[in-house]
Design a protein around this motif. Structure first.
Motif, short mmCIF file in Angstrom:
data_model
loop_
_atom_site.label_atom_id
_atom_site.label_comp_id
_atom_site.label_asym_id
_atom_site.label_seq_id
_atom_site.Cartn_x
_atom_site.Cartn_y
_atom_site.Cartn_z
N THR A 22 0.85 -1.20 0.00
CA THR A 22 0.00 0.00 0.00
C THR A 22 0.88 1.25 0.00
N PHE A 23 0.27 2.39 -0.30
CA PHE A 23 1.03 3.65 -0.22
C PHE A 23 1.44 3.93 1.23
N GLU A 24 0.57 3.56 2.19
CA GLU A 24 0.90 3.78 3.61
C GLU A 24 2.21 3.08 3.95
N GLY B 56 -7.53 8.82 -6.81
CA GLY B 56 -8.01 7.50 -7.23
C GLY B 56 -6.92 6.44 -7.34
N TYR B 57 -5.73 6.75 -6.79
CA TYR B 57 -4.65 5.75 -6.81
C TYR B 57 -4.89 4.80 -5.63
N THR B 58 -4.96 3.52 -5.92
CA THR B 58 -5.22 2.58 -4.82
C THR B 58 -3.95 1.89 -4.33
N LYS B 59 -3.05 1.59 -5.27
CA LYS B 59 -1.79 0.98 -4.81
C LYS B 59 -0.63 1.44 -5.69
N PRO B 60 0.59 1.36 -5.14
CA PRO B 60 1.73 1.84 -5.92
C PRO B 60 2.04 0.92 -7.10
N THR B 61 2.57 1.50 -8.15
CA THR B 61 3.03 0.70 -9.29
C THR B 61 4.40 0.11 -8.91
N VAL C 101 7.40 0.50 -10.04
CA VAL C 101 8.52 1.45 -9.91
C VAL C 101 8.35 2.31 -8.66
N GLN C 102 7.11 2.60 -8.30
CA GLN C 102 6.88 3.39 -7.08
C GLN C 102 7.23 2.57 -5.84
N GLU C 103 6.87 1.28 -5.85
CA GLU C 103 7.20 0.41 -4.70
C GLU C 103 8.68 0.44 -4.39
N THR D 209 7.56 5.88 -19.67
CA THR D 209 6.37 6.64 -19.33
C THR D 209 5.21 5.63 -19.29
N GLY D 210 4.27 5.89 -18.44
CA GLY D 210 3.16 4.95 -18.30
C GLY D 210 3.36 4.02 -17.11
N SER D 211 4.59 3.99 -16.58
CA SER D 211 4.88 3.08 -15.46
C SER D 211 4.58 3.74 -14.12
N GLY D 212 4.22 5.02 -14.14
CA GLY D 212 3.99 5.75 -12.89
C GLY D 212 5.27 6.38 -12.38
N LYS D 213 6.19 6.70 -13.28
CA LYS D 213 7.52 7.19 -12.86
C LYS D 213 7.46 8.60 -12.27
N THR D 214 6.51 9.43 -12.73
CA THR D 214 6.46 10.79 -12.20
C THR D 214 6.19 10.75 -10.69
N ALA D 215 5.21 9.94 -10.30
CA ALA D 215 4.91 9.82 -8.86
C ALA D 215 6.07 9.15 -8.15
N ALA D 216 6.80 8.28 -8.85
CA ALA D 216 7.92 7.56 -8.21
C ALA D 216 8.99 8.53 -7.72
N THR E 248 1.58 19.40 -13.51
CA THR E 248 0.17 19.11 -13.20
C THR E 248 0.06 17.98 -12.17
N ASN E 249 0.86 16.92 -12.39
CA ASN E 249 0.82 15.81 -11.42
C ASN E 249 1.31 16.26 -10.05
N THR E 250 2.33 17.10 -10.04
CA THR E 250 2.86 17.59 -8.76
C THR E 250 1.78 18.38 -8.02
N LYS F 162 -1.32 17.94 -8.21
CA LYS F 162 -2.30 16.96 -7.72
C LYS F 162 -1.79 16.31 -6.42
N TYR F 163 -0.52 15.90 -6.43
CA TYR F 163 0.01 15.20 -5.25
C TYR F 163 0.25 16.13 -4.06
N SER F 164 0.46 17.44 -4.34
CA SER F 164 0.82 18.36 -3.25
C SER F 164 -0.36 19.25 -2.85
N GLY G 290 -2.42 2.27 -24.86
CA GLY G 290 -2.28 1.25 -23.81
C GLY G 290 -1.95 1.87 -22.47
N ARG G 291 -2.45 3.08 -22.19
CA ARG G 291 -2.14 3.76 -20.93
C ARG G 291 -3.14 3.35 -19.85
N ALA G 292 -2.72 3.59 -18.63
CA ALA G 292 -3.59 3.36 -17.46
C ALA G 292 -4.22 1.97 -17.49
P1 AMP Z 1 3.74 8.29 -15.76
O1 AMP Z 1 4.50 7.01 -15.96
O2 AMP Z 1 4.29 9.12 -14.67
O3 AMP Z 1 3.62 9.06 -17.09
O4 AMP Z 1 2.24 7.92 -15.31
C1 AMP Z 1 1.32 7.31 -16.17
C2 AMP Z 1 -0.12 7.47 -15.67
O5 AMP Z 1 -0.36 6.63 -14.54
C3 AMP Z 1 -0.48 8.88 -15.23
O6 AMP Z 1 -1.77 9.16 -15.77
C4 AMP Z 1 -0.56 8.81 -13.71
O7 AMP Z 1 -1.50 9.73 -13.20
C5 AMP Z 1 -1.00 7.38 -13.49
N1 AMP Z 1 -0.52 6.77 -12.23
C6 AMP Z 1 0.70 6.89 -11.68
N2 AMP Z 1 0.79 6.15 -10.54
C7 AMP Z 1 -0.40 5.55 -10.38
C8 AMP Z 1 -0.94 4.64 -9.39
N3 AMP Z 1 -0.21 4.21 -8.38
N4 AMP Z 1 -2.22 4.23 -9.55
C9 AMP Z 1 -2.96 4.66 -10.60
N5 AMP Z 1 -2.52 5.50 -11.57
C10 AMP Z 1 -1.25 5.94 -11.46
#
Ligand code: AMP
Length: 491
Positions: free
Chosen positions: A2-4, A20-25, A27-29, A47-54, A113-115, A117-119, A359-361
């Motif tokens: 979990t993110f926690e 709406g993120y329920t669990k880390p991808t 790369v985030q883990e 891109t698409g792996s959730g790297k920005t949040a990572a 934009t993502n920043t 959202k997260y902040s 093939g995103r999300a």
């Molecule tokens: P990125 O790889 O940073 O370009 O992210 C790809 C997409 O995945 C973006 O639309 C993010 O908002 C979304 N995303 C990133 N992390 C998660 C997550 N843990 N759960 C759901 N969506 C996510």
């Protein structure tokens, strides 16, 4: 996981739940706990792996824990106070705590934009984009607020550094996003200069599709005992994207086939990649005449026009985007179901970036390359790079007359007669009919196809207005030192 469990603070956790993120991808883990611990990271992920949040989530966590700036006042407030004292205000340079470098404006805006959202629950932390193409006075206003986070393309950032508007002496975190791409675009000197201006005590995180070759060398130079994270997820391998090649005899054949494939009923939105800005415009015009909702996106367009086009794409008003590589990088629109290579990319790694627009999300996508017979070898190069075979398909009624130079032995998943979903319906116009010029200008008069990597005058090149000089893909080292060293149109 979990993110926690990753150890993020509650304000960030709440923002993630709201997003709406329920669990880390994957790369985030791996990246988040290591980055919270202050480690340098070298991460290979797409891109698409959730790297920005990572990289952004642990950075926000760390920034939130820092004491508010010792200086107390922002440059704006200091200037106002000086005016109130009757003194002539002196501009004080912004002192960001975090810098994210990205290859393109679009990616920078997306990171910002993502920043945001997260902040959203971290009032003190603000992120701003410093981009080429944006008016300088507007950027000065943004910098005067002394934002904690700058997200920038290298060229414009260097301009502000050189004119004393930014001081990196307080920088805590440096992120190089899509580092391979920045090197590919000739930003290496700018990156070295920027890194030089930051404290050696900083935390450095480098994200790249590959950590080989020149990227790897630079990564080792600018990081200290980095943790290396390599993510080979299904999304990385694009297993959720159906790829196929269609051979075409000439431009007229290519245009007819594209028109037909764009009418596929399963197509929601599509990106069509062209090699040149001129073709992007021409094809967008032709498709609009043929009744599609199409728009071009390329580096000659002003930033405002690019943003408006991307907004229309996101809102679904534009169904088909005709784009060049650089402009389309970082586009993250989950409803893009299809990517078309109208022209093959110059480098196999660009193919990977292109098809990653669909093939995103967690959805499935289709990547379709329209290939001249003489380009068979370039398809093979892409296959070698991706370690995947791309099936060749033939659509009934659109069969190539010639056979390809590199005949393909198998046709896994080939379209059979009657399988051509969503084909042109009776009464629908094809935007380029053989022997017809009623639907817009025909290219170069003779409908001849061009060779892979051909350098044309209007190409979206990566140098300052000159033709692209790269010698092509070499082994698995995407960066070629022959390439122009200056970024294109970044300022
Ligand atoms: P990125 O790889 O940073 O370009 O992210 C790809 C997409 O995945 C973006 O639309 C993010 O908002 C979304 N995303 C990133 N992390 C998660 C997550 N843990 N759960 C759901 N969506 C996510």
């Amino acid at each position: 996981m979990t993110f926690e469990a990753l150890g993020l603070n509650t304000s960030i956790l709440k923002a993630l739940t709201d997003a709406g993120y329920t669990k880390p991808t994957p790369v985030q883990e791996q990246a988040v706990p290591a980055a919270i611990a202050g480690k340098d990271l070298l991460v290979s992920s797409q891109t698409g792996s959730g790297k920005t949040a990572a990289f952004m989530l642990p950075s926000l966590h760390r920034l939130a824990e820092l004491e508010p700036s010792a200086a107390g006042k922002t440059p704006n407030q200091e200037m106002q106070a000086a005016r109130a004292r009757g003194e002539r205000p002196r501009f004080k340079a912004a002192q960001p705590k975090m810098l994210v470098l990205t290859p393109t404006r679009e990616l920078a805006l997306q990171v910002t934009t993502n920043t945001d959202k997260y902040s959203v629950n971290l009032r003190r932390i603000k992120a701003v984009s410093i981009l080429g193409g944006m008016p300088y006075p507007k950027q000065m206003q943004l910098l005067a607020k002394n934002p904690e986070i700058l997200v920038a393309t290298p060229g414009r950032l260097i301009d502000h550094m050189e004119s004393g508007k930014i001081d990196f002496s307080q920088l805590e975190i440096l992120v190089l996003d899509e580092a391979d791409r920045m090197l590919d675009m000739g930003f290496i000197d700018d990156i070295e200069k920027i890194v030089e201006a930051t404290p050696s005590s900083r935390q450095t995180m480098l994200f790249s599709a590959t950590l080989d070759g020149v990227v790897g060398n630079m990564a080792r130079r600018i990081t200290k005992e980095p943790q290396i994270i390599q993510i080979m997820s299904a999304a990385n391998k694009h297993e959720n994207i159906t790829q196929r090649v269609h051979f075409v005899d000439d431009l007229s054949h290519k245009n007819r086939l594209l028109d037909h494939l764009l009418r596929d009923e399963t197509l929601d939105q599509a990106v069509v990649f062209t090699a040149t800005k001129r073709d992007a415009d021409t094809i967008a015009d032709r498709l609009n005449i043929a009744g599609f909702s199409a728009a071009a996106l390329h580096g000659d367009m002003h930033q405002g026009a690019r943003n408006r086009t991307l907004d229309s794409l996101r809102r679904g008003q534009v169904k088909i985007l005709i784009a060049t590589d650089v402009a389309a990088r970082g586009i993250d629109v989950p409803s893009i179901t299809h990517v078309f290579n109208y022209d093959l990319p110059k480098f196999p790694e660009d193919y990977v970036h292109r098809i990653g627009r669909t093939g995103r999300a967690g959805r499935n996508g289709h990547a379709i390359s329209l290939v001249n017979h003489a380009e068979g070898m370039h398809v093979k190069r892409i296959e070698r790079f991706t370690k995947q075979l791309i099936p060749v398909n033939v659509v009934e009624g659109y069969e190539p007359k010639k056979s390809s130079v590199a005949p393909r032995s198998s046709r896994p998943g080939g379209w059979k007669p009657g399988d051509n979903r969503g084909g042109a319906k009776p009464g629908q116009r094809s935007f380029s009919k053989p022997g017809s010029s009623s639907n817009g200008p025909r290219r170069e008069g003779n409908g001849e196809s061009r060779s892979f990597g051909e350098n044309r005058g209007h190409s979206e090149n990566r140098g300052s207005g000159e033709g692209y000089k790269g010698g092509g893909y070499k082994g698995n080292t995407p960066y070629n030192s022959d390439r122009p060293r200056r970024s294109y149109g970044d300022r």
